[in-house]
Design an enzyme around this catalytic site. Sequence first.
Site, PDB file in Angstrom:
ATOM      1  N   SER A   1       0.367  -1.266   0.012  1.00 30.15           N
ATOM      2  CA  SER A   1      -0.032   0.285   0.056  1.00 30.15           C
ATOM      3  C   SER A   1       0.946   1.051   0.258  1.00 30.15           C
ATOM      4  O   SER A   1       1.877   1.425   0.332  1.00 30.15           O
ATOM      5  CB  SER A   1      -1.056  -0.313   1.412  1.00 30.15           C
ATOM      6  OG  SER A   1       0.141   0.441   2.282  1.00 30.15           O
ATOM      7  N   LYS A   2       0.168   2.459  -0.417  1.00 28.83           N
ATOM      8  CA  LYS A   2       1.007   3.638  -0.728  1.00 28.83           C
ATOM      9  C   LYS A   2       1.971   3.919   0.937  1.00 28.83           C
ATOM     10  O   LYS A   2       2.641   4.730   0.922  1.00 28.83           O
ATOM     11  CB  LYS A   2      -0.557   4.564  -0.148  1.00 28.83           C
ATOM     12  CG  LYS A   2      -0.387   5.343  -1.288  1.00 28.83           C
ATOM     13  CD  LYS A   2      -1.337   6.457  -1.619  1.00 28.83           C
ATOM     14  CE  LYS A   2      -2.022   7.248  -2.555  1.00 28.83           C
ATOM     15  NZ  LYS A   2      -3.200   7.588  -2.620  1.00 28.83           N
ATOM     16  N   ARG A   3       1.509   3.208   1.982  1.00 30.59           N
ATOM     17  CA  ARG A   3       2.280   3.350   3.214  1.00 30.59           C
ATOM     18  C   ARG A   3       3.685   2.987   3.109  1.00 30.59           C
ATOM     19  O   ARG A   3       4.601   3.491   4.024  1.00 30.59           O
ATOM     20  CB  ARG A   3       1.178   2.716   4.540  1.00 30.59           C
ATOM     21  CG  ARG A   3       1.014   4.018   5.430  1.00 30.59           C
ATOM     22  CD  ARG A   3       0.235   3.312   6.315  1.00 30.59           C
ATOM     23  NE  ARG A   3      -0.776   2.283   5.870  1.00 30.59           N
ATOM     24  CZ  ARG A   3      -0.814   1.188   6.451  1.00 30.59           C
ATOM     25  NH1 ARG A   3      -0.442   0.708   7.318  1.00 30.59           N
ATOM     26  NH2 ARG A   3      -2.045   0.435   5.699  1.00 30.59           N
TER      27      ARG A   3
END
Length: 488
Positions: free
Chosen positions: A256-258
């Site tokens: 994910s973006k994280r």
Amino acid sequence: MEKIRTRYAPSPTGRMHVGNLRSALYEFLVAKHAGGTFMLRIEDTDQERYVEGAVDIIYRTMKETGLVHDEGPDKDGGYGPYVQSERMKTGIYMKYAKELIEKGEAYYCFCDKERLDSLKTTVDEDGKSITIYDKHCLSLSKEEIEANLAAGKPFVIRQNIPNEGTTTFHDELYGDITVDNSELDDMILIKSDGYPTYNFANVVDDHTMNITHVVRGNEYLSSSPKYVRLYDAFGWKVPVYIHLPLITDENHKKLSKRSGHASFEDLVEQGFLTEAIVNYVALLGWSPEDNNEIFSLSELIEKFDYHRINKSPSVFDIVKLRWMNGEYLKKMDDDKFYEMAKPYLDKSLPADYDDAKKRKIAGMVKTRIEVFPDIDAQVDFLRELPDYDIEMYSHKKMKTDAASSLAVLKDVLPILESTDDYTNDALYQTLLKYVEEKGYKNGYVMWPIRTALSGKQMTPAGATEILELLGKDESLKRIKKGIEKLSL
Ligand code: GLU
């Protein structure tokens, strides 16, 4: 044999996620491997998720990665329009939805939000709440429907899936999958704003655009039985489905973006080369017959056989990508390497270093870095001598310690002061003379000099090369500093 046609069908919602890039790449490879056609279709019917500028990102990324489409919004191949919002204006989705209504495979639904909110929800295995529509509007009479439509009452059109029986579909990787129809919701085909849902538009478009193979993330696997029912309802041929395994981060959580490196642009910003990214992404779920791992795009086209795609989740391993990028850097032509490394060298090196010096340094770091941003850690000592511990002078193999180093530095200081030719070769000859006179080993002398000059265990250059790079003044200053540190 029918000609293979694949499509990459992104929704313009932001940067190109690694998972999307992989879908695009595999769609491209499936088509190109078989001499087929690769098409780009923009799926912009979800107005709420639309992000301004995202279409440009898609074009840019595809161009940079070399995933050149044969047909698309900018290249008409006779199957246009290639943008769903434009296709909608032709009335195509409504026309097919009405055809389904005629066949009893779909129906108008006028339920308002309040009623829908009151429906029973259940929670699936992933904790996602699901509401199965109760078919309330399926029982409306023709007259009721017509009166509602005439009164301008908002409506959606839903797929009519019987509660009994099962639906089976085939995926190239997952095989035959059968689900109970009672688990399938009467999904919305046309929304109240008149736009089709992705679920409906992808079927209509893939059929009308003659798509033979659909490659996409396995988040669509659970909806596929509903798509297959639509194909069957129309009497259309179902395309070959290839659902790709999940991509996870190092902690086996969905990438994910994280994670900070989930999109193509994130990776480019971190200094990765486009070719290395494409090569690495190709291996996220696919492997060739041999153990080779380095492939150009044209080699991938030649080798790519989708039957060799793996079902188990692929871990996005940034360490491996770094290694792969390093391999690409090593193979890069020197001029190109210099051109690409220059902005990083400019930022890291003393401002008065000329081009010739920078070129020399580029040559030294080329095989020692994995990504361009690594350059700084290789050359930062040239800009400024770091604060180092005198422990560094002790080296077992070179048989040096603080005392021996102090003695050597004291000896070589006057030699280096009296020399004016600060070129690597001349300096080497000069120091070699001293080494031989004393009967020392090379390292016994070079180690303390290099330590005093760099304050580092590892440098991309040897002692005399560093002397040349730093020049006489700075070199002498650093040797004196070493003597001072060792004398305390
Ligand atoms: N528009 C969908 C997405 O961006 C495409 C899914 C598919 O390839 O069918 O995820």
